[in-house]
Write a protein that holds these residues in place. Structure first.
Motif, short mmCIF file in Angstrom:
data_model
loop_
_atom_site.label_atom_id
_atom_site.label_comp_id
_atom_site.label_asym_id
_atom_site.label_seq_id
_atom_site.Cartn_x
_atom_site.Cartn_y
_atom_site.Cartn_z
N MET A 35 0.84 -1.18 0.00
CA MET A 35 0.00 0.00 0.00
C MET A 35 0.89 1.25 0.00
O MET A 35 1.87 1.32 0.72
N ALA A 36 0.51 2.20 -0.80
CA ALA A 36 1.29 3.43 -0.94
C ALA A 36 1.04 4.36 0.24
O ALA A 36 -0.03 4.37 0.84
N ALA A 37 2.04 5.16 0.54
CA ALA A 37 1.92 6.13 1.63
C ALA A 37 1.03 7.29 1.19
O ALA A 37 0.89 7.58 0.00
N ILE A 38 0.45 7.98 2.15
CA ILE A 38 -0.52 9.04 1.86
C ILE A 38 0.10 10.19 1.09
O ILE A 38 -0.57 10.83 0.28
N TRP A 39 1.39 10.52 1.32
CA TRP A 39 1.99 11.66 0.64
C TRP A 39 2.23 11.39 -0.85
O TRP A 39 2.60 12.29 -1.57
N THR A 40 2.02 10.17 -1.33
CA THR A 40 2.19 9.87 -2.75
C THR A 40 0.92 10.14 -3.55
O THR A 40 0.94 9.98 -4.77
N PHE A 41 -0.16 10.53 -2.89
CA PHE A 41 -1.41 10.83 -3.58
C PHE A 41 -1.56 12.34 -3.74
O PHE A 41 -1.46 13.09 -2.78
N TRP A 42 -1.84 12.77 -4.96
CA TRP A 42 -1.98 14.20 -5.24
C TRP A 42 -3.17 14.79 -4.51
O TRP A 42 -3.14 15.93 -4.07
N TRP A 43 -4.25 14.01 -4.34
CA TRP A 43 -5.44 14.54 -3.70
C TRP A 43 -5.21 14.79 -2.21
O TRP A 43 -5.88 15.64 -1.62
#
Length: 90
Positions: free
Chosen positions: A1-9
């Motif tokens: 699962m990707a970390a939250i800071w990798t999502f632009w939104w």
């Protein structure tokens, strides 16, 4: 699962929260941070895979640049003091 800071939104959500704080506590400080978060959101959207330290460095640089730009745009002239000529209730 990707970390939250990798999502632009997530960066856009942070920008929205910072803009709301700026409405409650005006002073162009949180607005500079909000502009920096929007810039990082665009960068993450265009170039994913950047690490957190680099994103935080970009966020800090963009926020500082935005704050300096806002300060230059909205500051009073040299030697001027903000005065009020009338009461809001008059």
């Amino acid at each position: 699962m990707a970390a939250i800071w990798t999502f632009w939104w997530a960066w856009l959500a942070l920008a929205l929260v910072l803009a709301m704080i700026e409405i409650l506590l005006p002073g162009f400080i949180f607005l500079g941070f909000a502009i920096g978060a929007v810039g990082v959101a665009v960068i993450v959207w265009l170039a994913s895979g950047l690490g957190l330290p680099l994103l935080l460095l970009i966020f800090a640089a963009l926020s500082l640049a935005a704050w300096l730009g806002l300060r230059r745009k909205f500051r009073l002239g040299d030697g001027q003091v903000k005065t009020f000529q009338h009461d809001i209730n008059d």
